[in-house]
Design a protein around this motif. Structure first.
Motif, PDB file in Angstrom:
ATOM      1  N   GLU A 154      16.009  21.969  26.229  1.00 16.20           N
ATOM      2  CA  GLU A 154      14.875  21.507  25.172  1.00 16.20           C
ATOM      3  C   GLU A 154      15.822  20.770  24.167  1.00 16.20           C
ATOM      4  OE1 GLU A 154      11.466  24.001  23.258  1.00 16.20           O
ATOM      5  OE2 GLU A 154      13.168  24.250  22.049  1.00 16.20           O
ATOM      6  N   ILE A 155      15.238  19.431  23.594  1.00 13.28           N
ATOM      7  CA  ILE A 155      15.799  18.746  22.784  1.00 13.28           C
ATOM      8  C   ILE A 155      14.887  18.648  21.428  1.00 13.28           C
ATOM      9  CG2 ILE A 155      16.981  17.372  24.264  1.00 13.28           C
ATOM     10  CD1 ILE A 155      15.373  15.057  23.839  1.00 13.28           C
ATOM     11  N   GLN A 156      15.504  18.454  20.420  1.00 14.66           N
ATOM     12  CA  GLN A 156      14.642  18.342  19.123  1.00 14.66           C
ATOM     13  C   GLN A 156      15.005  16.895  18.403  1.00 14.66           C
ATOM     14  OE1 GLN A 156      14.037  21.923  16.578  1.00 14.66           O
ATOM     15  NE2 GLN A 156      15.629  22.726  17.797  1.00 14.66           N
ATOM     16  N   VAL A 157      13.990  16.034  18.142  1.00 20.63           N
ATOM     17  CA  VAL A 157      14.159  14.917  17.639  1.00 20.63           C
ATOM     18  C   VAL A 157      13.354  14.796  16.316  1.00 20.63           C
ATOM     19  CG1 VAL A 157      13.838  12.473  17.963  1.00 20.63           C
ATOM     20  CG2 VAL A 157      14.285  13.905  19.889  1.00 20.63           C
ATOM     21  N   ILE A 158      14.075  14.358  15.228  1.00 20.68           N
ATOM     22  CA  ILE A 158      13.301  14.070  13.840  1.00 20.68           C
ATOM     23  C   ILE A 158      13.027  12.451  13.705  1.00 20.68           C
ATOM     24  CG2 ILE A 158      13.553  14.072  11.377  1.00 20.68           C
ATOM     25  CD1 ILE A 158      15.326  16.470  11.838  1.00 20.68           C
ATOM     26  N   PRO A 159      11.711  12.142  13.866  1.00 18.90           N
ATOM     27  CA  PRO A 159      11.467  10.645  13.687  1.00 18.90           C
ATOM     28  C   PRO A 159      11.813   9.984  12.570  1.00 18.90           C
ATOM     29  CG  PRO A 159       9.437  11.707  13.400  1.00 18.90           C
ATOM     30  CD  PRO A 159      10.681  12.982  13.762  1.00 18.90           C
ATOM     31  N   GLU A 160      12.212   8.582  12.722  1.00 17.21           N
ATOM     32  CA  GLU A 160      12.541   7.894  11.481  1.00 17.21           C
ATOM     33  C   GLU A 160      11.229   7.495  10.438  1.00 17.21           C
ATOM     34  OE1 GLU A 160      15.412   4.224  10.127  1.00 17.21           O
ATOM     35  OE2 GLU A 160      13.629   3.764  11.605  1.00 17.21           O
ATOM     36  N   ALA A 161      11.320   8.255   9.300  1.00 16.85           N
ATOM     37  CA  ALA A 161      10.028   8.064   8.555  1.00 16.85           C
ATOM     38  C   ALA A 161      10.626   8.493   7.264  1.00 16.85           C
ATOM     39  CB  ALA A 161       8.907   8.915   9.119  1.00 16.85           C
ATOM     40  N   PRO A 162      10.052   8.082   6.150  1.00 10.58           N
ATOM     41  CA  PRO A 162      10.214   8.686   4.762  1.00 10.58           C
ATOM     42  C   PRO A 162       9.300   9.872   4.417  1.00 10.58           C
ATOM     43  CG  PRO A 162       8.974   6.665   4.454  1.00 10.58           C
ATOM     44  CD  PRO A 162       9.246   6.782   5.934  1.00 10.58           C
ATOM     45  N   GLU A 163       9.977  10.650   3.416  1.00 12.94           N
ATOM     46  CA  GLU A 163       9.047  11.655   3.228  1.00 12.94           C
ATOM     47  C   GLU A 163       7.999  11.116   2.276  1.00 12.94           C
ATOM     48  OE1 GLU A 163       9.119  14.993   3.753  1.00 12.94           O
ATOM     49  OE2 GLU A 163      11.306  15.342   4.873  1.00 12.94           O
ATOM     50  N   ILE A 164       6.768  11.464   2.497  1.00 12.05           N
ATOM     51  CA  ILE A 164       5.542  10.857   1.904  1.00 12.05           C
ATOM     52  C   ILE A 164       5.022  12.333   1.081  1.00 12.05           C
ATOM     53  CG2 ILE A 164       3.371   9.778   1.944  1.00 12.05           C
ATOM     54  CD1 ILE A 164       4.198   8.546   4.498  1.00 12.05           C
ATOM     55  N   GLU A 165       5.043  12.198  -0.219  1.00 14.92           N
ATOM     56  CA  GLU A 165       4.156  13.313  -0.878  1.00 14.92           C
ATOM     57  C   GLU A 165       2.847  13.333  -0.683  1.00 14.92           C
ATOM     58  OE1 GLU A 165       5.905  14.636  -4.802  1.00 14.92           O
ATOM     59  OE2 GLU A 165       7.747  14.092  -4.365  1.00 14.92           O
ATOM     60  N   GLU A 166       2.262  14.545  -1.404  1.00 19.31           N
ATOM     61  CA  GLU A 166       0.576  14.443  -1.142  1.00 19.31           C
ATOM     62  C   GLU A 166      -0.062  13.847  -2.126  1.00 19.31           C
ATOM     63  OE1 GLU A 166      -1.090  18.217  -2.970  1.00 19.31           O
ATOM     64  OE2 GLU A 166       0.684  18.932  -2.371  1.00 19.31           O
ATOM     65  N   ALA A 167       0.590  13.379  -3.311  1.00 14.45           N
ATOM     66  CA  ALA A 167       0.049  12.348  -4.292  1.00 14.45           C
ATOM     67  C   ALA A 167       0.909  11.657  -4.902  1.00 14.45           C
ATOM     68  CB  ALA A 167      -0.849  13.352  -5.436  1.00 14.45           C
ATOM     69  N   TYR A 168       0.674  10.365  -5.341  1.00 16.93           N
ATOM     70  CA  TYR A 168       1.307   9.517  -6.345  1.00 16.93           C
ATOM     71  C   TYR A 168       0.520   9.007  -7.492  1.00 16.93           C
ATOM     72  CZ  TYR A 168       4.497   9.432  -2.286  1.00 16.93           C
ATOM     73  OH  TYR A 168       5.551   9.825  -1.221  1.00 16.93           O
ATOM     74  N   TYR A 169       1.074   8.769  -8.617  1.00 22.27           N
ATOM     75  CA  TYR A 169       0.311   8.299  -9.872  1.00 22.27           C
ATOM     76  C   TYR A 169       1.239   7.139 -10.259  1.00 22.27           C
ATOM     77  CZ  TYR A 169      -1.418  12.761  -9.032  1.00 22.27           C
ATOM     78  OH  TYR A 169      -1.981  14.098  -8.592  1.00 22.27           O
ATOM     79  N   LEU A 170       0.103   6.024 -10.824  1.00 22.82           N
ATOM     80  CA  LEU A 170       0.980   4.689 -11.335  1.00 22.82           C
ATOM     81  C   LEU A 170       1.301   5.165 -12.943  1.00 22.82           C
ATOM     82  CD1 LEU A 170      -1.416   2.283 -10.174  1.00 22.82           C
ATOM     83  CD2 LEU A 170       0.538   3.073  -9.109  1.00 22.82           C
ATOM     84  N   THR A 171       2.296   4.802 -13.201  1.00 22.80           N
ATOM     85  CA  THR A 171       2.723   4.833 -14.905  1.00 22.80           C
ATOM     86  C   THR A 171       3.312   3.573 -15.379  1.00 22.80           C
ATOM     87  OG1 THR A 171       3.720   7.229 -14.266  1.00 22.80           O
ATOM     88  CG2 THR A 171       4.567   6.401 -16.238  1.00 22.80           C
ATOM     89  N   GLY A 172       2.562   3.125 -16.252  1.00 17.67           N
ATOM     90  CA  GLY A 172       2.921   1.773 -16.755  1.00 17.67           C
ATOM     91  C   GLY A 172       2.357   1.597 -18.203  1.00 17.67           C
ATOM     92  N   ASN A 173       2.165   0.146 -18.315  1.00 20.86           N
ATOM     93  CA  ASN A 173       1.638  -0.432 -19.839  1.00 20.86           C
ATOM     94  C   ASN A 173       0.186   0.054 -19.903  1.00 20.86           C
ATOM     95  OD1 ASN A 173       0.804  -2.174 -17.930  1.00 20.86           O
ATOM     96  ND2 ASN A 173       1.805  -3.875 -19.090  1.00 20.86           N
ATOM     97  N   PHE A 174      -0.563   0.313 -19.049  1.00 26.68           N
ATOM     98  CA  PHE A 174      -1.820   0.754 -19.225  1.00 26.68           C
ATOM     99  C   PHE A 174      -2.083   2.256 -19.353  1.00 26.68           C
ATOM    100  CE2 PHE A 174      -0.365   0.097 -14.806  1.00 26.68           C
ATOM    101  CZ  PHE A 174      -0.429   1.309 -14.278  1.00 26.68           C
ATOM    102  N   ASN A 175      -0.997   2.993 -19.340  1.00 36.09           N
ATOM    103  CA  ASN A 175      -1.227   4.384 -19.975  1.00 36.09           C
ATOM    104  C   ASN A 175      -0.046   4.836 -20.615  1.00 36.09           C
ATOM    105  OD1 ASN A 175       0.798   4.720 -17.794  1.00 36.09           O
ATOM    106  ND2 ASN A 175      -0.550   6.129 -16.654  1.00 36.09           N
ATOM    107  N   LYS A 176       0.534   3.856 -21.331  1.00 38.62           N
ATOM    108  CA  LYS A 176       1.385   4.122 -22.264  1.00 38.62           C
ATOM    109  C   LYS A 176       2.800   4.894 -21.814  1.00 38.62           C
ATOM    110  CE  LYS A 176      -1.998   4.637 -26.066  1.00 38.62           C
ATOM    111  NZ  LYS A 176      -2.223   5.496 -27.079  1.00 38.62           N
ATOM    112  N   TRP A 177       3.092   4.418 -20.408  1.00 41.44           N
ATOM    113  CA  TRP A 177       4.284   4.886 -19.831  1.00 41.44           C
ATOM    114  C   TRP A 177       4.251   6.259 -19.966  1.00 41.44           C
ATOM    115  CZ3 TRP A 177       6.819   1.700 -16.520  1.00 41.44           C
ATOM    116  CH2 TRP A 177       6.726   0.230 -16.931  1.00 41.44           C
TER     117      TRP A 177
END
Length: 466
Positions: A154-177
């Motif tokens: 039995e072999i185990q392989v971890i595929p190449e992929a970034p960790e993706i979180e369940e949610a992301y939010y934009l932070t910028g000049n439209f919400n005062k950083w």
């Protein structure tokens, strides 16, 4: 080089005091590879290596898949080549992935083949995935070869992929950083991010002063932790990097934009911004009008969603214009996408049976759906059923309207579909819209009522006293 005959195999096995194993051991049910004649040599069994993490490999790296003991072969025999027949351990499927290896168990240029093996069976979530593998090795002497079954590992392989979180939010000049602010969430519709890695967010242009500038804050970094933010990769246009190691994302303001659509592909680490200026109407055209007349659909929420009503019968498409022979920029079903997905110049959309429908198109997400209107009626204190039950209307196909003749009292009424309030019409007789105000009946009497549902602002009715 020809394979040694079965009789020679039996002789070799007898010399080694072993037995011929004409069928592979039942190590996986069902059997997952083509049956071959092979011998089992006592003590000659492959061993698994540690977990293979493809994120740590270069494209041309060599990887150890198994190891073999130093058991001596019969005089004159040498190992020639090896292969592994792999199948996923934890799911009920047979794939028969063959991995070619050297006799020391090392696999050259392993990354691409192992990545595809994991992706096609388990997907790309970067966790260790188990594969049950049969190890087969050829030994040769004097131009003849014998196949050795070195057992299952039995072999185990971890595929190449970034960790993706369940949610992301934009932070910028439209919400005062403010990176505690969650008003501008990047969303993929709640899908598995390793199946649908594209996240989008709509920013009203009125929220932006000057050019658009922002970072992306993962859920785990909300509340002041900037170290996990996604940033623009200054060395590669259209790419992003993590851990707050790049530049702010920037997009030049567009004068007539009503929305900015921000899109991130979390697997491919790409990003883009589009300035959107949605028209007031788009149009449906199809077999319901013999591909002639176009049915208008109204832009209802400022974010690219259009709604209209029509009797659909078979196939149809959507267009940015109401001209009969102008198909420029039309949208149809994406042949390579899920049902309800749109693409420019796509195929015809379809309904499985003729009926009245509410049509909804979201141009910001390029999706379409239909909701059948099984009934339309009037309801209100002016009607015989009051506000408790609908007075049903009948569709008049010749006139293209829903109609009813009934007694009305002085009072109020509305139109609604499917005996519920999700779809209802009010306003004025000349201009009805979904959720509009109640219509007022001034004088009691017998009335003929006709409803023409088209779209907000163009739907209308007549209420005539007999």
């Amino acid at each position: 080089m020809k394979k040694i005959s079965l009789y020679l195999l039996l002789g070799l096995v007898a010399m080694l005091n072993t037995a011929c194993n004409e069928d592979f051991k039942d190590w996986n049910d069902p059997q997952a590879w083509d049956q071959e004649d092979a011998v089992v040599i006592p003590g000659f069994a492959a061993s698994a290596v540690g977990t293979i993490d493809l994120n740590a490999l270069a494209e041309d790296d060599t990887v150890s898949v198994f190891s073999l003991p130093a058991t001596a072969l019969p005089e004159g025999y040498v190992l020639a080549d090896a292969r592994v027949i792999a199948n996923p351990t934890d799911i009920n499927t047979v794939v028969n992935t063959k991995l070619e290896c050297a006799t020391d168990g090392r696999m050259a240029n392993a990354k691409e083949a192992l990545q595809e093996m994991v992706k096609s069976t388990y997907g790309l979530r970067p966790v260790a995935r188990k594969f049950t593998c049969q190890v087969l090795v050829d030994a040769k002497k004097d131009g003849q070869a014998v196949l050795i079954d070195a057992g299952a590992i039995e072999i185990q392989v971890i595929p190449e992929a970034p960790e993706i979180e369940e949610a992301y939010y934009l932070t910028g000049n439209f919400n005062k950083w403010d990176n505690s602010n969650t008003d501008f969430e990047l969303s993929n519709g709640g899908a598995d991010p390793y199946e649908n890695s594209e996240f989008t967010c709509m920013i009203p242009a009125e929220k932006v002063t000057g050019d658009l500038e922002f970072k992306v804050t993962p859920k785990s970094g909300l509340g002041g932790d900037w170290s996990k933010c996604l940033c623009a990769d200054g060395a590669n246009e259209g790419k992003f990097v993590g851990n707050n190691k790049g530049d702010n994302f920037k997009f030049a303001a567009v004068a007539d934009a009503k929305y900015y659509k921000v899109t991130f592909d979390m697997l491919n680490t790409t990003w883009k911004v589009e300035a959107l200026n949605f028209a007031d109407y788009i149009y449906e055209i199809g077999s319901n009008t013999s591909w002639g007349e176009s049915i208008p659909m109204k832009h209802v929420n400022g974010q690219g969603e259009y709604v209209g009503y029509a009797y659909l019968d078979g196939e149809f498409k959507f267009k940015p214009n109401g001209e009969k022979d102008n198909w420029t920029g039309n949208w149809g079903q994406d042949a390579n996408g899920a049902a309800g997905s749109l693409v420019l110049d796509g195929g015809n959309c379809k309904v499985d049976h003729a009926a009245w429908y509410m049509m909804t198109v979201d141009l910001s997400k390029l999706t379409w759906k239909v909701t059948e209107l099984t009934t339309i009626g009037i309801i209100g204190d002016a009607t015989t059923g009051g506000w408790n039950s609908d007075t049903p209307m009948t569709y008049n196909s010749a006139a293209g309207c829903w109609e009813v003749t009934t007694d009305l009292a002085a009072g109020q009424l509305k139109f609604r579909a499917n005996n519920g309030w999700d779809i209802n019409w009010g306003g004025t007789t000349a201009e009805l819209r979904n959720g509009g105000e109640n219509l007022v009946i001034e004088t009691a009497g017998n009335y003929t009522i006709k409803l023409y549902p088209i779209c907000d602002g163009k739907s209308h009715c007549t209420i005539v006293k007999n």
